[in-house]
Motif scaffolding. Sequence first.
Motif, short mmCIF file in Angstrom:
data_model
loop_
_atom_site.label_atom_id
_atom_site.label_comp_id
_atom_site.label_asym_id
_atom_site.label_seq_id
_atom_site.Cartn_x
_atom_site.Cartn_y
_atom_site.Cartn_z
N ALA A 10 -5.39 -45.97 104.77
CA ALA A 10 -4.34 -44.96 104.82
C ALA A 10 -2.95 -45.58 104.64
CB ALA A 10 -4.40 -44.20 106.15
N LEU A 11 -2.73 -46.77 105.21
CA LEU A 11 -1.42 -47.42 105.13
C LEU A 11 -1.62 -48.91 104.90
CD1 LEU A 11 1.70 -47.35 105.48
CD2 LEU A 11 1.30 -47.80 107.92
N VAL A 12 -0.92 -49.44 103.90
CA VAL A 12 -0.99 -50.87 103.59
C VAL A 12 0.38 -51.46 103.83
CG1 VAL A 12 -1.38 -52.59 101.78
CG2 VAL A 12 -2.78 -50.51 101.86
N VAL A 13 0.42 -52.56 104.57
CA VAL A 13 1.66 -53.29 104.84
C VAL A 13 1.60 -54.58 104.03
CG1 VAL A 13 3.09 -54.39 106.58
CG2 VAL A 13 1.80 -52.32 107.16
N ALA A 14 2.57 -54.76 103.14
CA ALA A 14 2.60 -55.94 102.28
C ALA A 14 4.04 -56.41 102.12
CB ALA A 14 2.00 -55.61 100.92
N PRO A 15 4.24 -57.69 101.86
CA PRO A 15 5.61 -58.19 101.68
C PRO A 15 6.21 -57.68 100.37
CG PRO A 15 4.04 -59.91 101.19
CD PRO A 15 3.25 -58.74 101.72
N CYS A 16 7.52 -57.64 100.36
CA CYS A 16 8.22 -57.17 99.16
C CYS A 16 9.42 -58.08 98.90
CB CYS A 16 8.66 -55.72 99.35
SG CYS A 16 9.39 -55.02 97.87
N HIS A 17 9.12 -59.33 98.52
CA HIS A 17 10.20 -60.25 98.18
C HIS A 17 9.64 -61.44 97.43
CE1 HIS A 17 9.29 -63.71 100.76
NE2 HIS A 17 8.79 -62.85 101.60
N GLY A 18 10.52 -62.22 96.83
CA GLY A 18 10.15 -63.47 96.21
C GLY A 18 9.08 -63.35 95.16
N LYS A 19 8.22 -64.37 95.08
CA LYS A 19 7.18 -64.45 94.06
C LYS A 19 6.17 -63.32 94.18
CE LYS A 19 7.25 -69.17 94.73
NZ LYS A 19 6.53 -70.15 95.44
#
Length: 153
Positions: A140-149
């Motif tokens: 239902a919800l995915v938490v992922a980084p949003c920066h750099g490579k």
Amino acid sequence: MNYVLSSGGPSRPPSQPAGVIFADHVHEITVHADVLALLPDPATARSCLDIAEDAAGAINGTMAAAHVGADPERMIAAAEEIDLQLLREHDEGSPSQRFERVARAFEDWKQDKPGRDRLLLDDCRGDLDRCVTTECHETALVVAPCHGKHGCP
């Protein structure tokens, strides 16, 4: 490699490597979680895990974590993309070394608070599009980084 023993009788399936059985179990738990923390690198692991834990707590849902990483030997991609991933190994280490750093960050995070000891880390290495699709398709919800490579598109 460790093996699960079986009598080989008609009512029991043939023996299989224990690691495969365990990996399948972890993956099954991961893909059915309400909130999934995707962990492509150790630098962002803690913040993704904290946010996923808070989100799962807010909805009284389940949480899981999965490492996703490019592995040029398992990729189905343009030759240029595979070459870029091979060059990446010089700066960041092999896919296995990168996974080990994420796994250490995950284990460190688990030790910070009681109740996290039951969480397991799934691992998907190869083609990133396939890994993300495989890990997230029922979440239902995915938490992922949003920066750099590893930034957002």
